[in-house]
Scaffold this active site. Structure first.
Site, PDB file in Angstrom:
ATOM      1  N   ASN A  83       0.833  -1.207   0.000  1.00  0.00           N
ATOM      2  CA  ASN A  83       0.000   0.000   0.000  1.00  0.00           C
ATOM      3  C   ASN A  83       0.870   1.261   0.000  1.00  0.00           C
ATOM      4  OD1 ASN A  83      -2.222  -1.868   0.746  1.00  0.00           O
ATOM      5  ND2 ASN A  83      -1.083  -1.922   2.659  1.00  0.00           N
ATOM      6  N   HIS A  91      11.047  -6.043  -1.296  1.00  0.00           N
ATOM      7  CA  HIS A  91      10.031  -6.288  -2.325  1.00  0.00           C
ATOM      8  C   HIS A  91       8.901  -5.258  -2.235  1.00  0.00           C
ATOM      9  CE1 HIS A  91       7.462  -8.979  -4.877  1.00  0.00           C
ATOM     10  NE2 HIS A  91       6.494  -8.383  -4.189  1.00  0.00           N
ATOM     11  N   GLU A  92       8.328  -5.106  -1.056  1.00  0.00           N
ATOM     12  CA  GLU A  92       7.188  -4.182  -0.938  1.00  0.00           C
ATOM     13  C   GLU A  92       7.652  -2.746  -1.176  1.00  0.00           C
ATOM     14  OE1 GLU A  92       4.677  -5.848  -1.147  1.00  0.00           O
ATOM     15  OE2 GLU A  92       5.255  -7.751  -0.222  1.00  0.00           O
ATOM     16  N   HIS A 148       7.984  -2.060  -4.873  1.00  0.00           N
ATOM     17  CA  HIS A 148       6.700  -1.871  -5.559  1.00  0.00           C
ATOM     18  C   HIS A 148       6.343  -0.388  -5.700  1.00  0.00           C
ATOM     19  CE1 HIS A 148       4.906  -5.662  -6.581  1.00  0.00           C
ATOM     20  NE2 HIS A 148       4.828  -6.135  -5.357  1.00  0.00           N
ATOM     21  N   GLU A 190       4.437  -8.055 -10.255  1.00  0.00           N
ATOM     22  CA  GLU A 190       4.988  -9.046  -9.323  1.00  0.00           C
ATOM     23  C   GLU A 190       6.255  -9.724  -9.857  1.00  0.00           C
ATOM     24  OE1 GLU A 190       4.329  -8.983  -6.384  1.00  0.00           O
ATOM     25  OE2 GLU A 190       2.318  -8.139  -6.227  1.00  0.00           O
TER      26      GLU A 190
HETATM   27  N1  BES Z   1       1.047  -7.514  -3.645  1.00  0.00           N
HETATM   28  C1  BES Z   1       1.486  -8.627  -2.899  1.00  0.00           C
HETATM   29  C2  BES Z   1       0.567  -8.990  -1.771  1.00  0.00           C
HETATM   30  C3  BES Z   1      -0.714  -9.655  -2.167  1.00  0.00           C
HETATM   31  C4  BES Z   1      -0.705 -10.914  -2.656  1.00  0.00           C
HETATM   32  C5  BES Z   1      -1.914  -9.055  -2.022  1.00  0.00           C
HETATM   33  C6  BES Z   1      -1.908 -11.532  -2.984  1.00  0.00           C
HETATM   34  C7  BES Z   1      -3.095  -9.659  -2.373  1.00  0.00           C
HETATM   35  C8  BES Z   1      -3.102 -10.916  -2.842  1.00  0.00           C
HETATM   36  C9  BES Z   1       2.866  -8.391  -2.315  1.00  0.00           C
HETATM   37  O1  BES Z   1       3.636  -7.472  -2.981  1.00  0.00           O
HETATM   38  C10 BES Z   1       3.580  -9.691  -2.408  1.00  0.00           C
HETATM   39  O2  BES Z   1       3.887 -10.105  -3.484  1.00  0.00           O
HETATM   40  N2  BES Z   1       3.814 -10.338  -1.271  1.00  0.00           N
HETATM   41  C11 BES Z   1       4.384 -11.659  -1.205  1.00  0.00           C
HETATM   42  C12 BES Z   1       5.799 -11.622  -0.717  1.00  0.00           C
HETATM   43  C13 BES Z   1       6.784 -11.256  -1.774  1.00  0.00           C
HETATM   44  C14 BES Z   1       8.166 -11.093  -1.220  1.00  0.00           C
HETATM   45  C15 BES Z   1       6.828 -12.242  -2.911  1.00  0.00           C
HETATM   46  C16 BES Z   1       3.534 -12.432  -0.245  1.00  0.00           C
HETATM   47  O3  BES Z   1       2.698 -11.835   0.422  1.00  0.00           O
HETATM   48  O4  BES Z   1       3.697 -13.644  -0.173  1.00  0.00           O
HETATM   49 ZN    ZN Z   2       4.579  -8.142  -4.737  1.00  0.00          ZN
END
Ligand code: BES
Ligand code: ZN
Length: 848
Positions: free
Chosen positions: A258, A290-291, A294, A313
């Site tokens: 976010n 990672h976040e 973004h 992603e």
């Molecule tokens: N945008 C995603 C989080 C997300 C995932 C929101 C699915 C809604 C549904 C976030 O950036 C993300 O990819 N998080 C990963 C970790 C990342 C290091 C690969 C996660 O939450 O597993």
């Molecule tokens: Zn992500």
């Protein structure tokens, strides 16, 4: 039943939405949300269709005048305002709804965790907060007012006003609703700052529940390192005065990007030497990065629609992998990433859930946050970088940011940027995004009169909905070694574009040994007739660390496959490992990776892909046996290395000491197979950090000698949720197969098994499914237990239930009896009345 959404049906939203003003009056069971949407029609005569789910409509007006019932249609999924009720020019729509965050167990939208309000809006959670065009191509500027007596009130952007019982936030950057966030609670911050490359100071805060603040230091440092790296590596600077991270205990995923207010699963923030392992530290740093990354790849440039998910992603995973490679040992990181890719994405691609990185239809988008979108998506970015080179890659990314800042983009936009900046035609390359399946690359070789030829063929098996598999552009990094181990041809990238294609190397004095697919230059399965002697040679001499490791891995895998089918361990493997244990010239972390045996699931996959039917018990026994054989053969070297790798002094999570610990634990595993657990028990008793404490406990559990240690571990940590998750997970995953289901049942009856908490649920159920032979018990008890829990979780938290159903994605690998048992459980799940859209899509796809 919910309809399927198709990529081909994309239509732009017929209104411009530039500004949104939200007012939240927080109450656990009756939160009021007022929204003011400033809209301008872009197409004459279009109805205004807003998404909205589980919202109680309180008020609805246009330009201050209440709408009449005939002006709109309210359904389960949204609100449609008829064209006749809309002004011709710009107008303001105001709505007020009531929602109940305390009753929201799905953890999507606005919900509560330990008395704290928080949100999760990606992908389609904002529609559970207010009526809105909940789609990523509608980007608006948000102003948010939060009213609550809770002390800390946060939202996106910069703080603009606060007083008794309220706070206001303004986000100057247009964003889609999925990036909206709100947090309210009794929280404490660990704070720091970062000065950007243009000299702006940014306030940084890691917000946690009181009591957790002593475990935030590492996360804060990781954030600062990420911010610096993105400036140095991509020229990208942060763009607000403040960056907040909040840790919550109840969270479906790992973390969420976010704008200006990242929300994290607390397991990816909180760390101390006593409670977190080296792997936890590495993971925390990677996810924070990672976040944060973004902010540019996802937020400033977002996705036009959810089919383009890998645009943000895949790229952001590639960026976080590069970051970790720079922070730690690059070669070790690459090997770890390939292990994960094969364990998750190749597995997915080999089964009924196979899909392209950019799918073209879905029923529930949450089911497409997959290993293919993420990890294969990252590999595809890596291949682009290989094809255009590091400078070409940076030029392409500079153009991407310059051309598309503030836009919602597609994979086509992304590829065009590479074409325009490099002058290359990437039409064929695009198949990596649109085609499913893992290509199998076969290679044969010839040597005649000083000319060495590699003959490649590529083939991709049919996947659900895709029979035709035209040839892809595969970048194959190759080097050649001479008979004495010297490199006679350094790495070059061959570009394979045909189904069969040959490449020659001239002027060689002797038949070389090829090192193919260096650095794992493409996500393919390489099939090559080779001898154990040649693999041992590469393991000893290859200058490419990835392929050095790969040679040993292939040797280990073929040894285990042979043993699982009744063979004996080959001498070459045992000798090669012996040389490695003692090889002080190699990095400890690298040696640890070489010593670690492939997991049982990987062996099962290798057997299935070779046309055999894997027997889980035989695989388990083979792996234990190989461990024991290794230990008997090299006991002295293993014991010496084990002793030599004890890290003196206080714990730090840095790459060097964690590499030593990982080599130490890699030696402990085989040693425990012959010392009755003596070393593991001694380590458990003396450990002062979680890496060694848990590493020792894992060995004792696998030996069935952990009852005392498990009790003392529990007594020490029962009030620490994250550590108790490890206690559940370790037992479920490592209890010997015959006892695993009974152990899982006992754990499920434990008063600490709070199954509504996603981390706890994943620890137990995810642990059991990782216990390969335990889960795949011949009588189906593992499958039944697992399915029972998915059925129980689904009404509560469909997203997590659906994600976890992928434990069954490998059913087609096994014998007909197991297949029938697994399909039986999937059919039983599918027949549940009121099954969620999430889980019913998954069971339908799993059953094929
Ligand atoms: N945008 C995603 C989080 C997300 C995932 C929101 C699915 C809604 C549904 C976030 O950036 C993300 O990819 N998080 C990963 C970790 C990342 C290091 C690969 C996660 O939450 O597993
Ligand atoms: Zn992500």
């Amino acid at each position: 039943m919910h309809a399927t959404t198709y990529l081909a049906d994309y239509r732009p939203f017929p209104f411009a939405l530039e500004r949104v003003s939200l007012r939240f009056r927080l109450a656990p069971e009756a939160t009021r949300v007022q929204a003011e949407l400033h809209l301008t029609p872009r197409e004459a005569g279009a109805a205004l269709v807003l998404d909205g789910e589980e919202l109680k409509l309180i008020a609805l007006a246009i330009d201050g005048a209440d709408l009449k019932p005939a002006d709109y249609l309210l359904t389960e999924t949204g609100l449609t305002i008829h064209p006749a009720a809309l002004p011709e020019g710009a107008f303001t729509l105001t709505t007020e709804v009531e929602i109940a965050p305390a009753l929201n167990t799905a953890l999507e939208g606005l919900y509560m965790s330990n008395g704290m309000y928080c949100t999760q809006c990606e992908a389609e959670g904002f529609r559970k907060i207010t009526f809105y065009p909940d789609r990523p191509d509608v980007m608006a500027r948000f102003h948010v007012r939060i009213e609550s007596d809770l002390p800390v009130l946060l939202s996106n952007g910069n703080p603009v006003a606060q007083g008794a019982g309220f706070a206001e936030w303004d986000d100057p950057w247009p964003k889609p609703a999925y990036l909206f966030a709100l947090v309210a609670g009794d929280l404490v911050a660990t704070s720091g700052s970062f000065t950007t490359m243009s000299g702006r100071e940014v306030a940084l805060n890691i917000w946690v529940r009181p009591g957790d603040e002593d475990r935030c230091g590492f996360a804060l440092g990781a954030l600062q390192r990420s911010m610096g790296w993105d400036e140095r590596t991509y020229g990208r600077e942060y763009d607000l005065h403040i960056f907040n991270i909040v840790a919550v205990d109840d969270f479906n995923m790992g973390a969420m990007e976010n704008k200006g207010l990242n929300i994290f699963n607390s397991k990816l923030v909180l760390a101390s030497p006593e409670t977190a392992t080296d792997l936890d530290y590495e993971r925390i740093e990677a996810v924070i990065a990672h976040e944060y990354f973004h902010n540019w790849t996802g937020n400033r440039i977002t996705c036009r629609d959810w089919f383009q998910l890998c645009l943000k992603e895949g790229l952001t995973v590639f960026r976080d992998q590069s970051f970790t490679a720079d922070m730690r040992l690059g070669a070790v990181k690459r090997i770890e990433d390939v292990i994960t890719l094969r364990g998750r994405q190749f597995r997915e691609d080999a089964g009924p859930l196979s899909h392209p990185p950019r799918p073209d239809h879905y029923r529930e988008i949450n089911n497409f946050y997959t290993a293919t979108v993420y990890e294969k998506g990252a590999e595809v970015v890596g291949m682009l970088k290989t094809l255009v080179g590091p400078e070409g890659y940076r030029a392409a990314l500079d153009l991407y940011f310059a051309r598309h800042d503030g836009q919602a983009c597609t994979i086509e936009d992304w590829i065009k940027v590479f074409e325009d900046s490099s002058g290359r035609d990437l039409t064929q390359f695009k198949r990596w995004y649109t085609d499913a399946g893992t290509p199998h690359l076969k290679v044969a070789e010839r040597f005649e009169n000083g000319t060495y030829t590699l003959d490649f063929t590529q083939e991709t098996a049919a996947t659900p909905g895709q029979a035709e598999k035209p040839a892809r552009l595969i970048p194959i990094a190759v080097g050649l070694l001479g008979p004495n181990g010297d490199e006679v041809v350094p790495t070059q990238v061959l570009e394979m574009t045909e189904a069969r294609q040959s490449f020659t190397f001239e002027g060689l004095g002797a038949r070389p040994v090829p090192s193919i697919l260096r650095g794992f230059s493409a996500p393919v399965v390489l099939e090559r007739e080779t001898s154990p002697a040649e693999q041992a040679f590469l393991l000893a001499h290859d200058s490419d660390p990835f392929n050095r490791w790969e040679a040993g891995r292939a040797l280990a895998l073929s040894t285990l496959c042979a043993m699982a089918q009744g063979g004996a361990p080959g001498g070459e493997y045992l000798d090669a490992v012996g040389r490695l244990i003692a090889d002080e010239t190699a990095e400890p972390a690298f040696r640890a990776l070489c010593l670690r045996l492939p997991g049982e699931d990987e062996v099962a996959q290798a057997l299935a892909s070779a046309g055999a039917v894997p027997d889980p018990d035989a695989i388990h026994a083979a792996r234990r046996k190989l461990m024991e054989t290794l230990a008997n053969r090299h006991e002295a070297a293993l014991a010496a290395t084990y002793a030599a790798c004890a890290v003196p002094g206080p714990y730090t999570p840095d790459a060097a000491p964690s590499g030593l610990r990982s080599l130490r634990l890699a030696c402990l595993a085989p040693l425990s197979a012959i010392d009755g657990g003596a070393r593991a028990q001694a380590l458990f008793d003396s450990a002062t950090n979680m890496t060694e404490s848990l590493g020792a406990l894992n060995q004792l559990i696998a030996l069935g000698k952990a009852e005392g240690p498990l009790a003392s571990f529990r007594a020490r940590w029962e009030n620490n949720r994250l550590v108790m998750d490890k206690w559940f997970m370790a037992q479920a995953a490592l209890t010997p197969p015959a006892a695993a289901v009974a152990r899982a049942e006992a754990l499920a009856a434990d008063p600490l098994f709070d199954w509504k908490n996603p981390n706890r649920f994943r620890s137990l159920l995810g642990g059991l499914s990782a216990n390969h032979a335990g889960f795949h018990r011949a009588d189906g008890a593992g499958y039944r237990f697992y399915a029972d829990w998915l059925i129980r979780l689904d009404p509560m938290n469909p997203q997590t239930a659906a994600r976890m159903s992928t434990a069954f994605e490998t059913w087609a690998r096994y014998d007909t009896a197991r297949q029938a048992l697994m399909r039986g459980e999937l059919t039983r799940i599918a027949a549940q009345p009121g099954l969620s859209r999430d889980l019913s899509e998954m069971t339908a796809r799993l059953l094929g």
